[in-house]
Design an enzyme around this catalytic site. Structure first.
Site, mmCIF file in Angstrom:
data_model
loop_
_atom_site.group_PDB
_atom_site.id
_atom_site.type_symbol
_atom_site.label_atom_id
_atom_site.label_comp_id
_atom_site.label_asym_id
_atom_site.label_seq_id
_atom_site.Cartn_x
_atom_site.Cartn_y
_atom_site.Cartn_z
ATOM 1 N N GLY A 1 0.750 -1.242 0.000
ATOM 2 C CA GLY A 1 0.000 0.000 0.000
ATOM 3 C C GLY A 1 0.777 1.287 0.000
ATOM 4 O O GLY A 1 0.190 2.369 -0.110
ATOM 5 N N GLU B 1 3.881 -6.639 1.453
ATOM 6 C CA GLU B 1 3.403 -6.971 0.109
ATOM 7 C C GLU B 1 3.368 -5.736 -0.789
ATOM 8 O O GLU B 1 2.317 -5.379 -1.334
ATOM 9 C CB GLU B 1 2.005 -7.579 0.187
ATOM 10 N N GLY C 1 3.481 -3.369 -3.971
ATOM 11 C CA GLY C 1 3.271 -3.547 -5.399
ATOM 12 C C GLY C 1 3.597 -2.261 -6.131
ATOM 13 O O GLY C 1 4.651 -2.110 -6.751
ATOM 14 N N ARG C 2 2.680 -1.293 -6.030
ATOM 15 C CA ARG C 2 2.832 -0.011 -6.723
ATOM 16 C C ARG C 2 4.181 0.655 -6.438
ATOM 17 O O ARG C 2 4.829 1.204 -7.335
ATOM 18 C CB ARG C 2 1.691 0.914 -6.285
ATOM 19 N N ARG D 1 -6.827 3.268 -15.431
ATOM 20 C CA ARG D 1 -6.861 3.952 -14.143
ATOM 21 C C ARG D 1 -7.591 5.303 -14.169
ATOM 22 O O ARG D 1 -8.367 5.603 -13.261
ATOM 23 C CB ARG D 1 -5.452 4.142 -13.586
ATOM 24 N N CYS E 1 -15.055 4.117 -28.320
ATOM 25 C CA CYS E 1 -16.391 4.709 -28.365
ATOM 26 C C CYS E 1 -17.043 4.708 -26.986
ATOM 27 O O CYS E 1 -18.052 4.036 -26.737
ATOM 28 C CB CYS E 1 -17.261 3.961 -29.376
ATOM 29 N N TYR F 1 -0.556 -1.275 -12.174
ATOM 30 C CA TYR F 1 -1.999 -1.317 -12.452
ATOM 31 C C TYR F 1 -2.307 -0.650 -13.782
ATOM 32 O O TYR F 1 -3.273 0.081 -13.929
ATOM 33 C CB TYR F 1 -2.779 -0.667 -11.311
#
Length: 422
Positions: free
Chosen positions: A242, A279, A281-282, A318, A350, A378
């Site tokens: 996080g 953990e 990630g980002r 995103r 579209c 992401y």
């Protein structure tokens, strides 16, 4: 000014490490994802340095970016992996990852996924409901093995982030309410095909302050102490991921500050013998990537100016999904700012929701190349083939070398497996 140190302007053009992005666009086409190998290494080093001398296992939250080249890089650096599907497990194993350093998260694990993870020998299952616990016990029993389990506890802590990426509140679908955790642990202790090894929580993503982690930790420490009084002793504490990245001007939380505060609390409660699992990630991949896109058309009206580019919401979801803000840079900017206009950067899909950035000042011409920054997390993992659009190629830059780590899909490949009925 870019927000990613490995994507900088040199001689008036934006580079990925030592390669002009315009060269990559000419060679490989656009839309194009470009990753910096050194950025991955530097982001990992921040965690390695913070963890030095401590019993910490860093498991890359691979839902952020699951390209095999990225996974292989982190494997070689010593990372474990946080997975949320059987498919992600297969990816880790495909690069030779050590299953004993894998934690299996996710609210909806299917029996086949449990079977595959048990066969591989994962470190633990982060169980998110009583129903999942019972299913895992049955799957392990049928396999004649013992499943290592850690309950993912929902501590009802507000991470002060976007509601779509908040995971630690009562109204979120994740985890077991902390008020119910003791009873579920006691149930787990009665199931002979399970071994209780830890406790887990994950409160959200893009967190820039330490206080939400400490609020969650305080509740987990009380739970750990209660369990110990009941004879249930844990081996590890998983505080999830996080940590946020800089998309614009955010003040960031460093891994060192986070770990220092966590271990101060653990030491105070004589719990520093527990292994700490993280953990991220980002924060490992977010600023290691950009998405290159070409301006196809400029469209001017009284209400808006639109730069219609060849990337779209199927390439980068995103902004549409989260109203996310990504910095956008002209790869070769013009110096005459008097010609600048505010543009919405939009794609050809579209849907009115097909936009990548709004109200950005540029002096643009048709054919210009733009870089959407902070697109390493992401981004491609959420990409789709909507409107029968082939997904972009992915490139890994290492100094002056560029490697194709995933080729661009062809239109024909998108329907090659489909059949028609006579």
């Amino acid at each position: 000014m870019t927000v990613a140190p490995h994507f900088q302007f040199k001689n008036g053009a934006l580079h990925a490490e030592d390669i002009p992005l315009s060269d990559l666009a000419r060679q490989f086409g656009t839309p194009l994802y470009v990753y910096s190998r050194q950025a991955l290494r530097d982001a990992w080093e921040a965690y390695r340095s913070a963890a030095q001398g401590r019993n910490v296992l860093v498991c890359f939250g691979m839902k952020a970016n699951s390209n095999l080249a990225v996974l292989n890089e982190f494997k070689n650096l010593g990372s474990g992996f946080d997975i949320v599907s059987g498919g992600e497990l297969a990816r880790v194993l495909a690069v030779g990852g050590d299953a004993s350093r894998i934690v299996f998260s996710g609210v909806g694990k299917q029996a086949w996924e449990m079977q595959a993870a048990l066969k591989a020998g994962v470190k633990c299952f982060n169980v998110e409901s009583e129903a999942e616990l019972l299913r895992l016990a049955e799957v392990a029993k049928q396999a004649g093995t013992i499943a290592p389990v850690s309950l993912r506890v929902n501590p009802d802590v507000d991470a002060q982030t976007h509601p779509y990426i908040s995971t630690g509140l009562k109204e979120n679908k994740f985890g077991i309410a902390i008020e119910s955790a003791v009873a579920v642990y006691q149930l787990a202790a009665t199931l002979p095909s399970l071994e209780i090894v830890g406790v887990d929580c994950h409160i959200g993503s893009q967190i820039t302050e330490v206080s939400p982690y400490l609020d969650a930790l305080e509740k987990l420490i009380k739970l750990i102490e209660t369990l110990a009084d009941l004879g249930i002793h844990l081996k590890h504490l998983d505080l999830g991921g996080g940590i946020g990245i800089r998309y614009t001007d955010e003040t960031l939380l460093s891994p060192t500050v986070l770990l220092d505060k966590i271990f101060q609390a653990l030491d105070a409660h004589k719990l520093s013998h527990l292994q700490l699992v993280l953990e991220p990630g980002r924060s490992l991949v977010g600023n290691a990537g950009v998405l290159l896109t070409t301006v196809e058309y400029l469209k001017h009206s009284d209400a808006k100016n639109f730069a219609i580019v060849d990337a779209a919401m199927n390439d980068l979801l995103r902004p549409t999904l989260y109203d996310a803000w990504h910095s956008v840079e002209a790869v070769v900017p013009r110096s005459n700012t008097s010609e600048s206009k505010a543009y919405d950067i939009v794609g050809p899909i579209c849907e009115s929701g097909d936009w990548l950035a709004r109200d950005r000042e540029f002096d643009l011409q048709q054919g210009d190349l733009l870089a959407i920054m902070s697109a390493g997390a992401y981004a491609f993992t959420m990409a789709s083939q909507y409107n029968t659009r082939p997904r972009a190629a992915e490139i890994m830059v290492d100094g002056v070398h560029a490697h194709v780590v995933r080729p661009r899909e062809t239109v024909e490949s998108l329907f090659a497996s489909e059949t028609v009925i006579d």
